[in-house]
Design an enzyme around this catalytic site. Structure first.
Site, PDB file in Angstrom:
ATOM      1  N   GLY A 532       9.913 -39.463  36.415  1.00  0.00           N
ATOM      2  CA  GLY A 532      10.897 -38.701  37.169  1.00  0.00           C
ATOM      3  C   GLY A 532      12.001 -38.199  36.270  1.00  0.00           C
ATOM      4  O   GLY A 532      11.980 -38.396  35.049  1.00  0.00           O
ATOM      5  N   GLN A 533      12.984 -37.541  36.887  1.00  0.00           N
ATOM      6  CA  GLN A 533      14.086 -36.939  36.157  1.00  0.00           C
ATOM      7  C   GLN A 533      15.364 -37.122  36.958  1.00  0.00           C
ATOM      8  O   GLN A 533      15.379 -36.900  38.173  1.00  0.00           O
ATOM      9  CB  GLN A 533      13.822 -35.449  35.948  1.00  0.00           C
ATOM     10  CG  GLN A 533      14.921 -34.715  35.209  1.00  0.00           C
ATOM     11  CD  GLN A 533      14.837 -34.898  33.700  1.00  0.00           C
ATOM     12  OE1 GLN A 533      13.765 -35.154  33.170  1.00  0.00           O
ATOM     13  NE2 GLN A 533      15.958 -34.778  33.009  1.00  0.00           N
ATOM     14  N   GLY A 534      16.429 -37.565  36.304  1.00  0.00           N
ATOM     15  CA  GLY A 534      17.719 -37.712  36.969  1.00  0.00           C
ATOM     16  C   GLY A 534      18.800 -37.016  36.175  1.00  0.00           C
ATOM     17  O   GLY A 534      18.528 -36.349  35.165  1.00  0.00           O
ATOM     18  N   GLY A 535      20.060 -37.158  36.633  1.00  0.00           N
ATOM     19  CA  GLY A 535      21.163 -36.531  35.936  1.00  0.00           C
ATOM     20  C   GLY A 535      21.341 -37.085  34.532  1.00  0.00           C
ATOM     21  O   GLY A 535      21.880 -36.428  33.655  1.00  0.00           O
ATOM     22  N   GLY A 537      18.762 -38.056  32.580  1.00  0.00           N
ATOM     23  CA  GLY A 537      17.634 -37.700  31.740  1.00  0.00           C
ATOM     24  C   GLY A 537      16.328 -38.201  32.336  1.00  0.00           C
ATOM     25  O   GLY A 537      16.279 -38.655  33.485  1.00  0.00           O
ATOM     26  N   PRO A 538      15.215 -38.147  31.582  1.00  0.00           N
ATOM     27  CA  PRO A 538      13.903 -38.512  32.116  1.00  0.00           C
ATOM     28  C   PRO A 538      13.677 -40.020  32.136  1.00  0.00           C
ATOM     29  O   PRO A 538      14.336 -40.777  31.427  1.00  0.00           O
ATOM     30  CB  PRO A 538      12.941 -37.838  31.137  1.00  0.00           C
ATOM     31  CG  PRO A 538      13.702 -37.817  29.843  1.00  0.00           C
ATOM     32  CD  PRO A 538      15.144 -37.624  30.209  1.00  0.00           C
ATOM     33  N   VAL A 539      12.690 -40.426  32.970  1.00  0.00           N
ATOM     34  CA  VAL A 539      12.250 -41.812  33.041  1.00  0.00           C
ATOM     35  C   VAL A 539      10.749 -41.847  32.750  1.00  0.00           C
ATOM     36  O   VAL A 539       9.983 -41.061  33.321  1.00  0.00           O
ATOM     37  CB  VAL A 539      12.513 -42.430  34.441  1.00  0.00           C
ATOM     38  CG1 VAL A 539      12.023 -43.863  34.492  1.00  0.00           C
ATOM     39  CG2 VAL A 539      13.995 -42.376  34.761  1.00  0.00           C
ATOM     40  N   LYS A 553      14.426 -45.518  30.844  1.00  0.00           N
ATOM     41  CA  LYS A 553      15.397 -44.476  31.185  1.00  0.00           C
ATOM     42  C   LYS A 553      15.983 -43.956  29.871  1.00  0.00           C
ATOM     43  O   LYS A 553      16.701 -44.673  29.178  1.00  0.00           O
ATOM     44  CB  LYS A 553      16.493 -45.037  32.082  1.00  0.00           C
ATOM     45  CG  LYS A 553      17.542 -44.009  32.477  1.00  0.00           C
ATOM     46  CD  LYS A 553      18.694 -44.631  33.255  1.00  0.00           C
ATOM     47  CE  LYS A 553      18.294 -44.990  34.655  1.00  0.00           C
ATOM     48  NZ  LYS A 553      19.475 -45.393  35.478  1.00  0.00           N
ATOM     49  N   ASP A 650      26.114 -45.426  45.547  1.00  0.00           N
ATOM     50  CA  ASP A 650      25.066 -44.402  45.635  1.00  0.00           C
ATOM     51  C   ASP A 650      23.793 -44.995  46.230  1.00  0.00           C
ATOM     52  O   ASP A 650      22.688 -44.754  45.742  1.00  0.00           O
ATOM     53  CB  ASP A 650      24.792 -43.809  44.249  1.00  0.00           C
ATOM     54  CG  ASP A 650      24.060 -42.466  44.337  1.00  0.00           C
ATOM     55  OD1 ASP A 650      24.123 -41.829  45.407  1.00  0.00           O
ATOM     56  OD2 ASP A 650      23.435 -42.061  43.346  1.00  0.00           O
TER      57      ASP A 650
END
Length: 843
Positions: A532-535, A537-539, A553, A650
């Site tokens: 996946g991808q978050g704020g 960076g990628p995982v 992460k 969150d």
């Protein structure tokens, strides 16, 4: 009126009196001629206890049981494993003298099963909630319900065991809230050599223990001193039995111990004002209460992170497993004992005698042998016996000694006993020199660090003197106790500062991985391994050389927000350990690379399941309520039970990861805040989180507290029940959010339209309704009206806990929040400089 008429009238009145008298006797008595038929009941003389037929929630079966006040407090069940499927049940004295439950007139469903027969017996119901079967002529008690308890220990009821005959009286949990048959957990007394303890077993495996009984209290229950008013008594009775029971000081009080479905003993007390049972104590306050969680020769401390550590003089049996916080292998001795060297004919010139390491205020291990000797004799006996590895002494027990592995030691902040562990004298000598070594090391280290830091700062700031003041501000900016506050004050993100702090945390808390090892584990961060991808960076998914699967992460170099979240997350989660929080294995910092390594969750995140029409079918109601309860336990740990007080900020479906058994684990602590000891709320100018999950006071005023997470939890509960996203729910006609839609259905009594059709099961209707009710209580507009997570868990685990009517939730309209502020405030509110919005991505 003639004599004959008066005589007839007298006879009729006499018969009526006899009938009334007979009815009066039958109130608490069963005989061969006086039975009770479904739905008839017996009532104790004081009116508190009732014996009768009942149907558990979400069930159609009928059982005979005893309850206190109402059927919400069932304390005993006769036909636990033989339910009736209709209302033809009859409780009576059978022709062989046994008390029986019949189906119709003939089929025996349950019996007291006494071998000696007699027709002259009666069964009576006492004011203590005990059903007894007596010989009518002698009054001798032949059987009573206290000898065959269900899941509840009543005042005067004895848990007992006889090692010679093997006869036991134990509590056994229900299989489920709708099924009172014997479940997985049992609780009873264990009798060692002059030592008595209470255990809880999961099937045949020990799950919890009380610590030794000293005639006054259980030494392994830290809060026992405050519970002593329940008057525990027991021990060895001199006739081969070891028993434990308790009494209550006042007839106006009612306290019972119940073994629940999760294997916990709960002390519940009747609250006469609220007319319900209230949980006042539980046997499992933390993971340290789980039997043997740290393995042998280790100690568990709920206030430490990680919670397990080897005893002094011992080291992890398997260091790689230990670093992954798999402690079951335990610890082994570093240095052989002197007496073992003599026994092995070791020619070592070291002939100094072994010594004892003193552990204060601990729950002593299991498998102790007891003897009535004084402390000094106790010590010498252990020292003279090479097989003795530890000893302890208590005035009520005498000397306790251990010859095998030391298992299930727990550190207390008060109470407990002193335990003396045998170690080689060289290990004791190390202890004497430790302070000197530490002092010298700290002094030298401080000089080196200060020198290097000054040189580094002077070099970095030689062309920019203003930077010196900036670094000083960063150093002083964390006085309010919040990890993230140091970044709130400036838009800059000094990477050298992050590296410095991460390095300090690594040295103290985490296992450090080099870049090459992480790259190999992820096949050089191949696209096929990307989760996946978050704020930030990628995982990536990876596998270490020992086969351990991990999630990596990787901080994106271009991510300003990610750098801040990365720093915050490593500082926060490195100090946490709970089965419902994702576990951090370690980190990697080399050059520009910054990575965190977590346990891999094969089922990704919760949103992948509940919002996917095909996958949502895999989550039936039992699994969904289990996920809700797991999230609640994780939040309670963050808010109250960890060594830090943490607000997640969150909480949402994409931040709940699922392991291979679909157990939930809270993840993504990049937004989390740590509270100081006296703080219960805080204010920020930088609102972070995800719209749809934010509480109103946080979204509009920047105020956050535990109740902010409670609001997010309430939204999550309604999403899990309904299978719909709150953040993307759309209602053309009414502009309703999911909360607004759910509220209307609730008020109109149209619950079925709210529940995910693939989840709904009529047998769980009441439980689903209760869960929705709890969700609404959590999303009330005023924070003060929302329950704490401790209260939420009580509400989820007990039908006896009163649920107040909820008020209208916040944000029932999709535009409610933005319409409530001015256009200028809206502009500021959505500004990238003041608000950080986290997008939802599946993992």
């Amino acid at each position: 009126m003639g004599f004959s008429s008066r005589a007839n009238l007298f006879f009729v009145l006499l018969m009526l009196c006899c009938c009334v008298l007979d009815v009066g006797i039958a109130i608490d008595t069963i005989t061969s001629s006086q039975s009770i038929k479904d739905p008839e009941v017996l009532t104790s003389k004081d009116g508190n206890f009732t014996l009768g037929f009942f149907t558990p929630q979400n069930s159609t079966n009928r059982y005979v049981g005893i309850w206190w006040k109402s059927q919400s407090t069932i304390i005993w069940v006769a036909n636990r494993n033989q339910p009736l499927n209709d209302s033809s049940g009859i409780v009576t004295i059978h022709e062989d003298g046994n008390l029986v439950l019949l189906k119709g007139q003939k089929q025996v469903i349950w019996t007291t099963n006494l071998s000696n027969s007699s027709s002259n017996r009666t069964s009576q119901f006492s004011d203590y909630g005990k059903l007894v079967l007596t010989e009518a002529t002698t009054g001798n008690i032949l059987w009573d319900s206290f000898q065959q308890p269900s899941n509840t220990l009543l005042p005067g009821m004895k848990l007992s065991t006889n090692n010679s005959t093997g006869k036991k009286v134990e509590l056994t949990s229900w299989k489920s809230p709708s099924n009172p048959s014997v479940g997985s957990f049992s609780s009873g007394v264990v009798q060692g050599i002059n030592i008595v303890e209470v255990f809880i077993w999961n099937e045949t495996q020990p799950y919890w223990r009380s610590g030794p009984w000293n005639g006054r209290l259980f030494t392994g229950i830290q809060s026992m001193a405050t519970l002593y008013r329940t008057g525990f008594q027991g021990g060895n009775d001199g006739e081969g039995y070891a028993n434990i029971y308790y009494t209550i000081p006042s007839s106006s009080e009612f306290l019972i111990y119940m073994l629940n479905l999760q294997g916990q003993l709960l002390l519940t007390e009747w609250d006469d004002e609220r007319k319900e049972m209230e949980v006042t104590w539980t046997s499992q306050d933390s993971d340290c209460d789980v039997y043997g969680i740290c393995g042998s020769f280790a100690i568990c401390n709920a206030q430490s992170s990680p919670i397990c550590s080897c005893l002094k003089g011992f080291e992890a049996r398997n260091k790689e497993e230990w670093n992954r916080q798999n402690w079951t292998g335990g610890c082994v001795r570093r240095t052989q004992l002197q007496c073992e060297r003599v026994k092995d004919h070791n020619t070592s010139t070291d002939t100094k005698e072994d010594g004892f390491l003193k552990l204060q205020m601990v729950k002593v291990p299991y498998f102790a042998e007891g003897s009535p000797v004084e402390p000094d004799i106790c010590r010498s006996q252990c020292l003279e016996n090479c097989s003795c590895v530890a000893y302890s002494h208590d005035d009520g027990i005498g000397c306790m000694s251990w010859t095998g592995n030391l298992l299930d030691i727990q550190q207390f902040s008060d109470a407990g006993l002193d335990l003396y562990v045998r170690i080689a004298h060289t290990e004791l000598d190390k202890g004497k020199n430790t302070k000197i070594i530490i002092i010298i090391t700290v002094i030298i280290g401080a000089v080196v660090i200060i020198t290097c830091s000054c040189a580094y700062v002077m070099r970095r700031t030689s062309n920019h003197p203003a930077k010196i003041w900036h670094l000083i501000k960063l150093r002083k900016g964390n006085r309010n106790g919040f990890v993230q506050s140091k970044f709130d004050e400036t838009p800059e993100h000094p990477s050298h500062r992050v590296i410095e702090e991460l390095t300090q945390v690594q040295q103290q808390e985490m296992f450090v991985f080099d870049f090459k090892r992480v790259a190999t584990a992820t096949n050089n961060f191949h696209q096929s391994n990307k989760l996946g991808q978050g704020g930030f960076g990628p995982v990536y998914k990876g596998k270490l050389q020992d086969g351990q699967e991990i999630a990596v992460k990787r901080l994106s170099r271009a991510s300003g927000q990610g750098l801040e979240e990365f720093m915050n997350e490593v500082v926060v989660i490195s100090k946490l350990q709970h089965r419902n929080l994702v576990r951090l294995f370690g980190s990697c910092i080399e050059g520009e690379e910054k990575m965190l390594l977590y346990e891999y969750m094969p089922n990704k995140s919760l949103d992948v399941f509940i919002f996917d029409p095909s996958k949502s079918k895999l989550l039936d109601w039992r699994k969904r309520i289990s996920i809700i309860e797991g999230i609640a336990r994780g939040l309670l740990y963050l808010h109250r039970d960890s060594r830090l007080r943490i607000i997640h900020r969150d909480l949402k479906a994409s931040n709940i990861l699922l392991d291979e058994e679909l157990n939930p684990k809270i993840s993504d602590f990049g937004m989390a805040r740590i509270f100081g000891g006296t703080e219960d709320q805080a204010n920020t100018l930088r609102v972070v989180g995800t719209y749809g999950y934010m509480s109103p006071e946080y979204a509009m005023q920047g105020l956050f507290s535990e109740k902010s997470d409670v609001f997010s939890f309430g939204v999550l509960v309604l999403e899990i029940v309904s299978g719909r996203r709150n953040s993307s729910f759309y209602d053309n006609e009414n502009f309703l959010s999911l909360l607004g839609f759910a509220w209307i259905q609730w008020k109109e009594g149209n619950i079925l339209s709210l529940v995910d059709p693939g989840t709904y099961d009529p047998s769980y209707h009441k439980e689903i309704l209760r869960c929705i009710h709890i969700g609404f209580l959590c999303v009330q507009e005023l924070a003060v009206e929302r329950p704490t997570m401790a209260t939420v868990i009580s509400m989820l685990n007990s039908d006896d806990v009163f649920l107040p009517p909820p008020s209208q939730p916040a944000f029932i309209l999709r535009q409610n929040m933005l319409n409530s502020v001015s256009s200028e405030e809206i502009h500021n509110f959505v500004s990238i400089n003041t608000v950080s919005i986290t997008d939802i991505h599946g993992r």
